[in-house]
Write an enzyme that holds these catalytic residues in place. Sequence first.
Site, PDB file in Angstrom:
ATOM      1  N   ARG A   1       0.687  -1.232  -0.014  1.00 55.46           N
ATOM      2  CA  ARG A   1       0.081  -0.052   0.143  1.00 55.46           C
ATOM      3  C   ARG A   1       0.970   1.289   0.032  1.00 55.46           C
ATOM      4  O   ARG A   1       1.966   1.186   0.488  1.00 55.46           O
ATOM      5  CB  ARG A   1      -0.743   0.010   1.209  1.00 55.46           C
ATOM      6  CG  ARG A   1      -1.943  -1.181   1.200  1.00 55.46           C
ATOM      7  CD  ARG A   1      -2.342  -1.095   2.744  1.00 55.46           C
ATOM      8  NE  ARG A   1      -1.693  -1.302   3.714  1.00 55.46           N
ATOM      9  CZ  ARG A   1      -2.034  -2.035   4.746  1.00 55.46           C
ATOM     10  NH1 ARG A   1      -3.191  -2.456   5.005  1.00 55.46           N
ATOM     11  NH2 ARG A   1      -1.184  -2.251   5.583  1.00 55.46           N
TER      12      ARG A   1
ATOM     13  N   ARG B   1       2.775   2.869 -15.994  1.00 56.61           N
ATOM     14  CA  ARG B   1       2.923   1.938 -17.220  1.00 56.61           C
ATOM     15  C   ARG B   1       4.167   2.590 -17.910  1.00 56.61           C
ATOM     16  O   ARG B   1       4.888   1.703 -18.712  1.00 56.61           O
ATOM     17  CB  ARG B   1       1.821   2.328 -18.172  1.00 56.61           C
ATOM     18  CG  ARG B   1       0.454   1.442 -17.621  1.00 56.61           C
ATOM     19  CD  ARG B   1      -0.612   1.810 -18.801  1.00 56.61           C
ATOM     20  NE  ARG B   1      -1.755   1.239 -18.156  1.00 56.61           N
ATOM     21  CZ  ARG B   1      -2.678   1.959 -17.738  1.00 56.61           C
ATOM     22  NH1 ARG B   1      -2.634   3.077 -18.026  1.00 56.61           N
ATOM     23  NH2 ARG B   1      -3.783   1.353 -17.397  1.00 56.61           N
TER      24      ARG B   1
ATOM     25  N   CYS C   1      -7.435   2.725 -12.691  1.00 58.89           N
ATOM     26  CA  CYS C   1      -7.547   3.728 -11.799  1.00 58.89           C
ATOM     27  C   CYS C   1      -9.275   3.904 -11.384  1.00 58.89           C
ATOM     28  O   CYS C   1     -10.019   3.239 -12.147  1.00 58.89           O
ATOM     29  CB  CYS C   1      -7.601   5.184 -12.536  1.00 58.89           C
ATOM     30  SG  CYS C   1      -5.920   5.642 -12.650  1.00 58.89           S
TER      31      CYS C   1
ATOM     32  N   GLU D   1     -12.139   6.963  -5.102  1.00 56.47           N
ATOM     33  CA  GLU D   1     -12.130   6.597  -3.642  1.00 56.47           C
ATOM     34  C   GLU D   1     -13.534   6.899  -3.158  1.00 56.47           C
ATOM     35  O   GLU D   1     -14.137   7.867  -3.407  1.00 56.47           O
ATOM     36  CB  GLU D   1     -11.016   7.419  -2.831  1.00 56.47           C
ATOM     37  CG  GLU D   1     -10.839   7.083  -1.636  1.00 56.47           C
ATOM     38  CD  GLU D   1     -10.219   5.460  -1.295  1.00 56.47           C
ATOM     39  OE1 GLU D   1     -10.254   4.812  -0.461  1.00 56.47           O
ATOM     40  OE2 GLU D   1      -9.344   5.221  -2.086  1.00 56.47           O
TER      41      GLU D   1
ATOM     42  N   ARG E   1      -3.994   7.137  -3.906  1.00 54.09           N
ATOM     43  CA  ARG E   1      -3.595   5.800  -3.138  1.00 54.09           C
ATOM     44  C   ARG E   1      -3.281   4.738  -4.150  1.00 54.09           C
ATOM     45  O   ARG E   1      -3.893   4.866  -5.228  1.00 54.09           O
ATOM     46  CB  ARG E   1      -4.934   5.072  -2.246  1.00 54.09           C
ATOM     47  CG  ARG E   1      -5.118   6.092  -1.137  1.00 54.09           C
ATOM     48  CD  ARG E   1      -6.688   5.483  -0.223  1.00 54.09           C
ATOM     49  NE  ARG E   1      -6.877   6.340   0.665  1.00 54.09           N
ATOM     50  CZ  ARG E   1      -7.406   7.460   0.843  1.00 54.09           C
ATOM     51  NH1 ARG E   1      -8.003   7.948  -0.220  1.00 54.09           N
ATOM     52  NH2 ARG E   1      -7.814   7.773   2.072  1.00 54.09           N
TER      53      ARG E   1
ATOM     54  N   TYR F   1       3.468   6.009   2.752  1.00 59.87           N
ATOM     55  CA  TYR F   1       2.771   7.032   3.127  1.00 59.87           C
ATOM     56  C   TYR F   1       3.460   8.404   2.923  1.00 59.87           C
ATOM     57  O   TYR F   1       4.274   8.639   3.950  1.00 59.87           O
ATOM     58  CB  TYR F   1       1.760   6.978   4.470  1.00 59.87           C
ATOM     59  CG  TYR F   1       0.923   5.541   4.144  1.00 59.87           C
ATOM     60  CD1 TYR F   1      -0.233   5.890   3.732  1.00 59.87           C
ATOM     61  CD2 TYR F   1       1.525   4.573   4.604  1.00 59.87           C
ATOM     62  CE1 TYR F   1      -1.218   4.817   3.572  1.00 59.87           C
ATOM     63  CE2 TYR F   1       0.649   3.570   4.596  1.00 59.87           C
ATOM     64  CZ  TYR F   1      -0.664   3.532   3.957  1.00 59.87           C
ATOM     65  OH  TYR F   1      -1.711   2.518   3.829  1.00 59.87           O
TER      66      TYR F   1
ATOM     67  N   ARG G   1      -2.144   6.058   8.185  1.00 63.15           N
ATOM     68  CA  ARG G   1      -1.620   4.849   8.716  1.00 63.15           C
ATOM     69  C   ARG G   1      -0.390   5.190   9.466  1.00 63.15           C
ATOM     70  O   ARG G   1       0.850   4.671   9.135  1.00 63.15           O
ATOM     71  CB  ARG G   1      -1.348   3.743   7.870  1.00 63.15           C
ATOM     72  CG  ARG G   1      -2.500   3.013   7.247  1.00 63.15           C
ATOM     73  CD  ARG G   1      -3.408   2.623   8.262  1.00 63.15           C
ATOM     74  NE  ARG G   1      -2.858   1.502   9.080  1.00 63.15           N
ATOM     75  CZ  ARG G   1      -2.917   0.006   9.179  1.00 63.15           C
ATOM     76  NH1 ARG G   1      -3.365  -0.418   8.089  1.00 63.15           N
ATOM     77  NH2 ARG G   1      -2.566  -0.695   9.792  1.00 63.15           N
TER      78      ARG G   1
END
Length: 122
Positions: free
Chosen positions: A6, A62, A74, A77, A89, A107, A115
Amino acid sequence: MIRGVRGAITVEVDEETVILDAAERLVKEMIGKNAIIADDVASVFVSVTDDLTSAFPAKVIRLQEGWTYVPVMCMKEIDVPNSLQKCIRIMIHVNTNTAQKDINHIYLERAIQLRPDLKQEN
């Protein structure tokens, strides 16, 4: 085994070059900190908040050397009230033997607040 790596980053303005630069910075750090090889990647999901509409951040993935054929998507959210805005994200699904606890989730900028328990020391 497939593991999720992530990452998230925020931008200050909704402009194409700003979004693409931030996405590239994030994905390069995710790849580098986890020694990810494109051939080991099953797919990549990229999401943006509703206030980012000027570019597809997946475009920069890419363009990474060897990543031409990696499936990338894509999406938007979920628009939760009072949530972090102007956020990109990324979730890389990678085949790896690395233990879950040893994955380096990245992050950056204001996204650190998503987080703080996973914040990596440089």
